[in-house]
Design a protein around this motif. Sequence first.
Motif, PDB file in Angstrom:
ATOM      1  N   TRP A  68       5.830  -1.496   4.403  1.00  0.00           N
ATOM      2  CA  TRP A  68       4.711  -2.271   4.967  1.00  0.00           C
ATOM      3  C   TRP A  68       5.162  -3.695   5.275  1.00  0.00           C
ATOM      4  N   ARG A  69       5.826  -4.337   4.319  1.00  0.00           N
ATOM      5  CA  ARG A  69       6.282  -5.715   4.530  1.00  0.00           C
ATOM      6  C   ARG A  69       7.238  -5.803   5.714  1.00  0.00           C
ATOM      7  N   ARG A  70       8.071  -4.799   5.853  1.00  0.00           N
ATOM      8  CA  ARG A  70       9.032  -4.825   6.963  1.00  0.00           C
ATOM      9  C   ARG A  70       8.312  -4.688   8.306  1.00  0.00           C
ATOM     10  N   LEU A  71       7.345  -3.781   8.389  1.00  0.00           N
ATOM     11  CA  LEU A  71       6.554  -3.642   9.617  1.00  0.00           C
ATOM     12  C   LEU A  71       5.789  -4.919   9.916  1.00  0.00           C
ATOM     13  N   ARG A  72       5.198  -5.502   8.885  1.00  0.00           N
ATOM     14  CA  ARG A  72       4.435  -6.753   9.048  1.00  0.00           C
ATOM     15  C   ARG A  72       5.337  -7.894   9.493  1.00  0.00           C
ATOM     16  N   SER A  91      -5.083   2.525  13.010  1.00  0.00           N
ATOM     17  CA  SER A  91      -5.584   1.979  11.750  1.00  0.00           C
ATOM     18  C   SER A  91      -4.696   2.478  10.611  1.00  0.00           C
ATOM     19  N   ILE A  92      -4.157   1.554   9.815  1.00  0.00           N
ATOM     20  CA  ILE A  92      -3.224   1.948   8.756  1.00  0.00           C
ATOM     21  C   ILE A  92      -3.630   1.438   7.377  1.00  0.00           C
ATOM     22  N   SER A  93      -4.901   1.063   7.208  1.00  0.00           N
ATOM     23  CA  SER A  93      -5.384   0.715   5.871  1.00  0.00           C
ATOM     24  C   SER A  93      -6.831   1.135   5.741  1.00  0.00           C
ATOM     25  N   ARG A  94      -7.315   1.159   4.506  1.00  0.00           N
ATOM     26  CA  ARG A  94      -8.711   1.448   4.209  1.00  0.00           C
ATOM     27  C   ARG A  94      -9.219   0.392   3.230  1.00  0.00           C
ATOM     28  N   SER A  95     -10.484  -0.008   3.404  1.00  0.00           N
ATOM     29  CA  SER A  95     -11.056  -1.015   2.513  1.00  0.00           C
ATOM     30  C   SER A  95     -12.347  -0.542   1.857  1.00  0.00           C
ATOM     31  N   VAL A 141      -2.283  -2.718  -0.360  1.00  0.00           N
ATOM     32  CA  VAL A 141      -1.554  -3.421   0.693  1.00  0.00           C
ATOM     33  C   VAL A 141      -0.951  -4.687   0.101  1.00  0.00           C
ATOM     34  N   PRO A 142       0.319  -4.960   0.350  1.00  0.00           N
ATOM     35  CA  PRO A 142       0.929  -6.181  -0.190  1.00  0.00           C
ATOM     36  C   PRO A 142       0.167  -7.437   0.231  1.00  0.00           C
ATOM     37  N   LYS A 177      -7.438  -5.678  -1.668  1.00  0.00           N
ATOM     38  CA  LYS A 177      -8.709  -5.006  -1.411  1.00  0.00           C
ATOM     39  C   LYS A 177      -8.548  -3.902  -0.370  1.00  0.00           C
ATOM     40  N   HIS A 178      -7.372  -3.840   0.262  1.00  0.00           N
ATOM     41  CA  HIS A 178      -7.040  -2.764   1.189  1.00  0.00           C
ATOM     42  C   HIS A 178      -6.040  -1.827   0.523  1.00  0.00           C
ATOM     43  N   VAL A 179      -6.118  -0.532   0.863  1.00  0.00           N
ATOM     44  CA  VAL A 179      -5.088   0.422   0.453  1.00  0.00           C
ATOM     45  C   VAL A 179      -4.440   0.998   1.705  1.00  0.00           C
ATOM     46  N   VAL A 180      -3.176   1.413   1.572  1.00  0.00           N
ATOM     47  CA  VAL A 180      -2.408   1.931   2.702  1.00  0.00           C
ATOM     48  C   VAL A 180      -2.960   3.294   3.117  1.00  0.00           C
ATOM     49  N   TYR A 181      -3.165   3.463   4.412  1.00  0.00           N
ATOM     50  CA  TYR A 181      -3.673   4.719   4.966  1.00  0.00           C
ATOM     51  C   TYR A 181      -2.774   5.883   4.564  1.00  0.00           C
ATOM     52  N   VAL A 182      -3.387   7.000   4.261  1.00  0.00           N
ATOM     53  CA  VAL A 182      -2.684   8.132   3.662  1.00  0.00           C
ATOM     54  C   VAL A 182      -1.479   8.597   4.475  1.00  0.00           C
ATOM     55  N   TRP A 183      -1.541   8.541   5.816  1.00  0.00           N
ATOM     56  CA  TRP A 183      -0.422   9.090   6.583  1.00  0.00           C
ATOM     57  C   TRP A 183       0.776   8.150   6.626  1.00  0.00           C
TER      58      TRP A 183
END
Length: 244
Positions: free
Chosen positions: A43-47, A135-139, A147-148, A152-158
């Motif tokens: 995630w950090r690398r994509l961000r 969309s790659i997170s859920r809140s 999510v780093p 309050k967000h979690v990484v989308y399952v896929w």
Amino acid sequence: SPQKFADNVSAEFRALWDRMGITYDDYIRTTSERHKNGVQALWRRLRDNGYIYKGSYTGQYCVFDEMYVEVGPGEPCPECGRPTETIKEENYFFKLSAFAEPLLELYNSQPDFIRPETRRNEVIAFVRSGLRDLSISRSTFSWGIPVPDDPKHVVYVWLDALANYITALGYGSDDDAKFKKFWPADVHMIGKEIVRFHCVYWPAFLMAARLPLPKSIVAHGWLLFEENKMSKSRGNIVRSETIL
């Protein structure tokens, strides 16, 4: 709790492998700490590479297949036929739209990247029809990998699940010797209903992270039960005990 439920299901699968005489070199779960650390590193690398941004999303979500689907409010899921839910929430998005041309170039330059030909044609048609940011997170719930820097967000399952291919090899850890030795994979063997995730989303994630792509992806058909696919979401399964 979700963790206890997942623990029970995982134990059933491990017991099944034992009954069937199936051995394995490693067994990793997406609740494992090494997987969580690897997903957050990805995630950090994509961000940091500029491919993640925050926005809001409204769409129909299939709880059973764990994905947003392109249907109208109140319409059933095209995969499993069950009701969908209208979801509106703040999400992080991946800039999937930036990868239409790179993906088409990949498919054209490597005709054997996706097999068989029918699945390759299906994927090419999907990408040519236009890619929207993903969309790659859920809140709206907390079950998942935080999510780093924004728990309050979690990484989308896929995104979470697909990363398992490299987190199992130590990606994002202090010991990435297996990742350097075994990645990229020679082939992913997958079911045809998850072709989009593996042949569109996964290569795009890897391109964005500047990581090597798998060499090929083979999508197999379904085992049928009364002319329908066997599926955990449909519940029409055959128990191994009746076969062994």
